[in-house]
Scaffold this motif. Structure first.
Motif, PDB file in Angstrom:
ATOM      1  N   ASN A   1      30.597  -7.855  55.837  1.00  0.00           N
ATOM      2  CA  ASN A   1      30.219  -6.753  54.956  1.00  0.00           C
ATOM      3  C   ASN A   1      30.657  -5.397  55.506  1.00  0.00           C
ATOM      4  OD1 ASN A   1      29.076  -8.490  53.148  1.00  0.00           O
ATOM      5  ND2 ASN A   1      26.981  -8.204  53.890  1.00  0.00           N
TER       6      ASN A   1
ATOM      7  N   ARG B   1      24.712   4.874  62.245  1.00  0.00           N
ATOM      8  CA  ARG B   1      23.397   5.451  62.506  1.00  0.00           C
ATOM      9  C   ARG B   1      22.446   4.401  63.097  1.00  0.00           C
ATOM     10  NH1 ARG B   1      19.872   9.461  60.666  1.00  0.00           N
ATOM     11  NH2 ARG B   1      21.696  10.798  60.532  1.00  0.00           N
TER      12      ARG B   1
ATOM     13  N   PHE C   1      33.268  -8.170  49.341  1.00  0.00           N
ATOM     14  CA  PHE C   1      33.368  -6.901  48.617  1.00  0.00           C
ATOM     15  C   PHE C   1      34.746  -6.736  47.977  1.00  0.00           C
ATOM     16  CE2 PHE C   1      34.501  -5.837  53.001  1.00  0.00           C
ATOM     17  CZ  PHE C   1      35.681  -5.124  52.831  1.00  0.00           C
TER      18      PHE C   1
ATOM     19  N   LYS D   1      19.498  -4.499  55.512  1.00  0.00           N
ATOM     20  CA  LYS D   1      19.904  -4.380  54.109  1.00  0.00           C
ATOM     21  C   LYS D   1      19.948  -2.900  53.767  1.00  0.00           C
ATOM     22  CE  LYS D   1      19.816  -8.740  53.853  1.00  0.00           C
ATOM     23  NZ  LYS D   1      21.104  -9.351  54.168  1.00  0.00           N
ATOM     24  N   SER D   2      21.018  -2.478  53.105  1.00  0.00           N
ATOM     25  CA  SER D   2      21.150  -1.038  52.857  1.00  0.00           C
ATOM     26  C   SER D   2      20.008  -0.519  51.978  1.00  0.00           C
ATOM     27  CB  SER D   2      22.503  -0.712  52.249  1.00  0.00           C
ATOM     28  OG  SER D   2      22.565  -1.172  50.929  1.00  0.00           O
TER      29      SER D   2
ATOM     30  N   ALA E   1      28.783   4.325  57.608  1.00  0.00           N
ATOM     31  CA  ALA E   1      27.921   5.467  57.925  1.00  0.00           C
ATOM     32  C   ALA E   1      26.528   4.974  58.314  1.00  0.00           C
ATOM     33  CB  ALA E   1      27.844   6.411  56.730  1.00  0.00           C
ATOM     34  N   GLN E   2      26.019   4.006  57.543  1.00  0.00           N
ATOM     35  CA  GLN E   2      24.685   3.479  57.828  1.00  0.00           C
ATOM     36  C   GLN E   2      24.659   2.710  59.139  1.00  0.00           C
ATOM     37  OE1 GLN E   2      23.531   1.183  54.409  1.00  0.00           O
ATOM     38  NE2 GLN E   2      23.782   2.918  53.027  1.00  0.00           N
TER      39      GLN E   2
ATOM     40  N   LEU F   1      29.728  10.408  50.682  1.00  0.00           N
ATOM     41  CA  LEU F   1      29.167   9.056  50.677  1.00  0.00           C
ATOM     42  C   LEU F   1      28.776   8.564  49.302  1.00  0.00           C
ATOM     43  CD1 LEU F   1      27.249   9.315  54.019  1.00  0.00           C
ATOM     44  CD2 LEU F   1      29.114   7.760  53.498  1.00  0.00           C
TER      45      LEU F   1
ATOM     46  N   MET G   1      33.846  -4.739  56.830  1.00  0.00           N
ATOM     47  CA  MET G   1      35.282  -4.809  57.063  1.00  0.00           C
ATOM     48  C   MET G   1      36.060  -3.909  56.128  1.00  0.00           C
ATOM     49  SD  MET G   1      35.734  -8.797  58.019  1.00  0.00           S
ATOM     50  CE  MET G   1      35.102  -9.398  59.605  1.00  0.00           C
ATOM     51  N   GLY G   2      35.359  -3.115  55.340  1.00  0.00           N
ATOM     52  CA  GLY G   2      36.028  -2.111  54.527  1.00  0.00           C
ATOM     53  C   GLY G   2      36.456  -0.956  55.412  1.00  0.00           C
ATOM     54  N   ALA G   3      37.270  -0.046  54.820  1.00  0.00           N
ATOM     55  CA  ALA G   3      37.815   1.042  55.627  1.00  0.00           C
ATOM     56  C   ALA G   3      36.758   2.080  55.988  1.00  0.00           C
ATOM     57  CB  ALA G   3      38.970   1.697  54.872  1.00  0.00           C
ATOM     58  N   GLY G   4      35.844   2.360  55.059  1.00  0.00           N
ATOM     59  CA  GLY G   4      34.884   3.440  55.319  1.00  0.00           C
ATOM     60  C   GLY G   4      33.693   3.349  54.386  1.00  0.00           C
ATOM     61  N   GLY G   5      33.102   4.497  54.103  1.00  0.00           N
ATOM     62  CA  GLY G   5      32.019   4.555  53.131  1.00  0.00           C
ATOM     63  C   GLY G   5      30.646   4.330  53.719  1.00  0.00           C
ATOM     64  N   PRO G   6      29.640   4.247  52.839  1.00  0.00           N
ATOM     65  CA  PRO G   6      28.249   4.106  53.276  1.00  0.00           C
ATOM     66  C   PRO G   6      27.991   2.951  54.258  1.00  0.00           C
ATOM     67  CG  PRO G   6      28.324   4.593  50.953  1.00  0.00           C
ATOM     68  CD  PRO G   6      29.749   4.394  51.383  1.00  0.00           C
ATOM     69  N   PRO G   7      28.653   1.782  54.107  1.00  0.00           N
ATOM     70  CA  PRO G   7      28.327   0.714  55.074  1.00  0.00           C
ATOM     71  C   PRO G   7      28.524   1.170  56.517  1.00  0.00           C
ATOM     72  CG  PRO G   7      29.602  -0.185  53.253  1.00  0.00           C
ATOM     73  CD  PRO G   7      29.593   1.310  53.083  1.00  0.00           C
TER      74      PRO G   7
ATOM     75  N   ARG H   1      35.110   9.190  45.936  1.00  0.00           N
ATOM     76  CA  ARG H   1      33.953   9.270  46.850  1.00  0.00           C
ATOM     77  C   ARG H   1      34.293  10.252  47.973  1.00  0.00           C
ATOM     78  NH1 ARG H   1      32.841   7.432  51.501  1.00  0.00           N
ATOM     79  NH2 ARG H   1      34.601   5.995  51.563  1.00  0.00           N
TER      80      ARG H   1
ATOM     81  N   HIS I   1      25.960  -8.899  58.839  1.00  0.00           N
ATOM     82  CA  HIS I   1      27.058  -9.840  58.654  1.00  0.00           C
ATOM     83  C   HIS I   1      28.370  -9.078  58.839  1.00  0.00           C
ATOM     84  CE1 HIS I   1      24.351 -12.622  56.033  1.00  0.00           C
ATOM     85  NE2 HIS I   1      24.132 -12.734  57.331  1.00  0.00           N
TER      86      HIS I   1
ATOM     87  N   PHE J   1      17.546   1.212  54.068  1.00  0.00           N
ATOM     88  CA  PHE J   1      18.017   2.226  55.011  1.00  0.00           C
ATOM     89  C   PHE J   1      17.064   3.411  55.107  1.00  0.00           C
ATOM     90  CE2 PHE J   1      20.529   5.914  56.280  1.00  0.00           C
ATOM     91  CZ  PHE J   1      21.051   5.443  57.470  1.00  0.00           C
TER      92      PHE J   1
ATOM     93  N   TYR K   1      33.708   2.870  47.029  1.00  0.00           N
ATOM     94  CA  TYR K   1      32.562   2.741  47.937  1.00  0.00           C
ATOM     95  C   TYR K   1      33.028   2.353  49.338  1.00  0.00           C
ATOM     96  CZ  TYR K   1      27.829   1.198  49.346  1.00  0.00           C
ATOM     97  OH  TYR K   1      26.622   1.037  49.970  1.00  0.00           O
ATOM     98  N   HIS K   2      34.007   1.463  49.406  1.00  0.00           N
ATOM     99  CA  HIS K   2      34.472   0.951  50.696  1.00  0.00           C
ATOM    100  C   HIS K   2      35.758   1.631  51.179  1.00  0.00           C
ATOM    101  CE1 HIS K   2      31.627  -2.409  51.009  1.00  0.00           C
ATOM    102  NE2 HIS K   2      31.739  -2.515  49.700  1.00  0.00           N
ATOM    103  N   ALA K   3      36.263   2.604  50.436  1.00  0.00           N
ATOM    104  CA  ALA K   3      37.556   3.204  50.788  1.00  0.00           C
ATOM    105  C   ALA K   3      37.461   4.012  52.076  1.00  0.00           C
ATOM    106  CB  ALA K   3      38.040   4.094  49.647  1.00  0.00           C
TER     107      ALA K   3
ATOM    108  N   ASP L   1      37.348   6.947  54.666  1.00  0.00           N
ATOM    109  CA  ASP L   1      36.698   8.258  54.618  1.00  0.00           C
ATOM    110  C   ASP L   1      37.740   9.347  54.844  1.00  0.00           C
ATOM    111  OD1 ASP L   1      34.046   7.183  54.384  1.00  0.00           O
ATOM    112  OD2 ASP L   1      34.144   6.677  56.519  1.00  0.00           O
TER     113      ASP L   1
END
Lengths: 93, 273, 308
Positions: free
Chosen positions: C50, C64, B89, C27-28, C60-61, B197, C52-58, B194, C47, C31, B125-127, B129
């Protein structure tokens, strides 16, 4: 306080007040977009595939990087540049 | 025991990345014939996998130029820039710059800016929260001190200035609007953020990106307004603030501490000039 | 299906507490289907890279998902078979994802994917000999020490072989398990793909695989191609339904192993949810045919009690 600064202060206070009320009306429409955990965004951004698993096969063509022979054939044709619609002419290397 | 057999991964990688080279030494197909096609599976996995990653990351650029052109262009990028981490990403941070210098795309001058916008969307998207400042809290701020106030913006917030209408281009592709001709006769400034979400992409009034950048640098709203007005005399402050409020870009707004002797004066009256 | 070798006794599982059920790669795009239909899926796998980002939908999903299902985390970037030392920064990132989500299992590949500071985005092959064995065992050791848990190591899909290999893949895996104390993830599709590509018997491979240490199975659809002399060249493509040869081999593996967590992998050209969940249902039918080993039965019952 200088006149200029005073004007700025008035302008910002007024603009904030106006912007707050305008933003309220737009808020309801936005709320809908926040649902579904952000899934609705087109272009997934989450790199679904893992490495080592492409459907590409063994043909060497998929990796060639020789002479450029491609012409944009997408939605760029709907964008009018000063020279006319998006380039449809092959471009020499 | 054959300790000499720790093989040369460097040579393997060179052959992997250069299709003109033969398959590396020391490998076999099962039948003794050259293993070129077998080795090509690895070559394709590397290249096609990364091109796919770019295609997912820059879907509107891809629509603009079509799949064939995009994939060929992405292939050129992949051969020049491999990912530096296994986090795909993050891949494509240099793609917009690459596109801006990519000769075959020079007739589509807006393409690189659309790539910047798409990259910012992916970053947002990945930032991290963070909860945006609620409207109630914004409305409760003392109006007389807003000019001297500073703001902390959402970690996902990013602005892009373009000579081309990149937000309009982005929006028409996202909403599947009919693609009636779009004139390239004006620039647009994009705000990407963002707050929860969903990623918001909004057009700021011209000068708005300078306004946001000044706030990002820790300047006051007054100074930010000056910065924008210097660029665009008729800078639309209200429109800009409205866009920022709707997009929920503020995490906090700090008004300056009241000065001595100023507390009893009327609004906008604390001196110091 | 009849098998030639007797079932092996199960020993206590040490690397995985996944239920002996069918799971799916998350797979999102699916969801909302998963949220809406609370399907009978045994677990989900993701995986690590996918998330390893700081935040966001990945996140959050996944948060859950983790609440409602057992989770398996599959690494694709540690480059365990790499000649250089492990990327410590990346190991730290893996550790933080594992600590955050406390998965029932963490797995990685017997392969390499980075060279220096370049990530090649493929699972590349290595020769099986004393030098690589020492390397891989040390890397597995280091990962397990960092994560504080044993990992599952997956057999790769091979398209060619190295003249400098002195061990068979199975001997090599056995030796890694012995030295590093890890456990195994048997990818049945990889076994079939490698067997076809390298000309050995997939059945023999399954029959010889150290089932005692297998704590997860992967199944995926392969793609068919051919090499320059027209010999079949199968590709581990993850973009098709699982073929009947793979189901047959899976059944053969289960006959030896008993039921074990089984993942359906479908990562490219992702199908609509009903098609994907039907693949999981099919794997469930194979699993249900097999008697549970006593240790797995106890775990499975505990799981059903939890569900109520």
């Amino acid at each position: 306080m200088s006149d200029k600064k005073l004007c700025a202060a008035f302008a910002i206070a007024g603009a904030f007040a106006a912007a707050c009320s305008l933003a309220e009306t737009a808020k309801a429409a936005k709320a809908e977009q926040e649902k579904c955990f952000g899934v609705s965004l087109k272009g997934k951004n989450d790199c679904a595939a893992g490495p080592g698993t492409s459907c590409a096969g063994s043909s060497k063509m998929d990796y060639q990087g020789s002479a450029w022979k491609y012409v944009p054939k997408g939605t760029c044709t709907s964008i009018v540049t000063p020279k006319g619609k998006g380039s449809l002419e092959p471009i020499a290397n | 025991m054959t300790m000499s057999a720790d093989f040369d991964q460097g040579a393997f990688v060179r052959a992997l990345l250069d299709p003109e080279l033969p398959a590396p030494n020391g490998i076999d197909a099962r039948h003794g014939f050259p293993p070129e096609r077998r080795f090509a599976v690895y070559r394709n996995n590397v290249c096609v996998g990364l091109v796919d990653a770019l295609a997912e990351r820059f879907p509107i650029c891809r629509q603009l130029v079509g799949d064939e052109f995009f994939r060929a262009m992405a292939r050129c990028y992949v051969r020049e820039f491999l990912p530096r981490t296994p986090m795909l990403f993050e891949y494509g941070d240099g793609f917009a710059t690459f596109v801006s210098k990519f000769e075959p795309a020079r007739e589509l001058p807006y393409l690189a800016d659309v790539a910047w916008l798409e990259y910012a969307v992916g970053q947002a998207y990945h930032a991290e929260d963070a909860a945006p400042l609620p409207m109630d809290a914004i409305r409760a701020l003392p109006p007389d001190r807003l000019a001297d106030a500073t703001a902390v913006l959402h970690p996902s917030a990013h602005v892009i200035t373009s000579k081309y209408p990149i937000v309009s281009i982005w929006r028409r592709h996202m909403s599947d609007e009919d693609l009636s001709p779009l004139e390239l006769d004006h620039g647009e400034e994009a705000l990407v953020v963002r707050p929860q979400l969903a990623v918001n992409v909004a057009a700021l009034p011209i000068g708005g990106s300078a306004f946001v950048r000044a706030l990002e640098d820790g300047r006051t709203f007054g100074t930010a307004m000056d910065a924008a007005t210097r660029l665009v005399a008729e800078f639309d402050l209200t429109g800009c603030l409205q866009a920022l409020l709707v997009a929920k870009v503020f995490l906090s707004i700090s008004v300056t501490p009241e000065r001595q002797n100023a507390s009893r004066r009327g609004p906008l009256d604390h001196s110091g000039a | 299906m009849e098998t030639r070798s007797a079932p092996e006794p199960n020993r206590a599982r040490v690397a995985s507490s996944l239920p002996a059920r069918a799971g799916l790669g998350f797979k999102s795009a699916h969801f909302s289907d998963i949220e809406a239909s609370a399907p009978g899926i045994g677990f989900f796998e993701i995986h690590a890279e996918n998330y390893m980002g700081a935040g966001g939908p990945p996140h959050a999903q996944l948060t859950r998902l983790r609440r409602d299902f057992p989770l398996s985390i599959h690494g694709v970037g540690l480059s365990i078979g790499g000649a250089g030392r492990l990327d410590r920064d990346h190991l730290r990132r893996v550790k933080s994802v594992v600590e955050r989500y406390e998965p029932a299992a963490f797995s990685e590949h017997l392969a390499w994917s980075t060279q220096g500071a370049r990530f090649l985005n493929d699972l590349l092959p290595l020769p099986y000999n004393a030098a690589t064995l020492a390397h891989v065992a040390a890397h597995v050791d280091e990962i397990q020490a960092a994560l504080g848990r044993p990992i599952l190591l997956e057999n790769p899909a091979a398209y060619l072989r190295f003249r400098s290999s002195d061990y068979s893949e199975i001997e090599f895996l056995r030796e890694i398990v012995r030295r590093a104390g890890c456990r195994l993830l048997l990818d049945v599709t990889n076994a079939y793909v490698s067997a076809t590509n390298l000309g050995f018997s997939a059945e023999d491979y399954i029959d010889a695989f150290p089932m005692l240490y297998v704590e997860e199975i992967h199944l995926a659809g392969y793609a068919e191609d051919s090499d320059e002399i027209g010999d079949p060249l199968l590709i581990d493509a993850h973009c098709a339904p699982i073929q009947k040869e793979v189901w047959r081999l899976y059944d053969r593996a289960l006959a030896r192993r008993g039921p074990v967590a089984t993942l359906i992998e479908w990562d490219n050209e992702i199908p609509p949810w009903p098609l994907l969940s039907a693949q999981a249902a099919r794997a469930e039918r194979f699993l249900k045919k097999r008697p549970l080993a006593s240790e797995d039965r106890a775990e499975s019952e505990a799981l059903h009690d939890d569900v109520g």
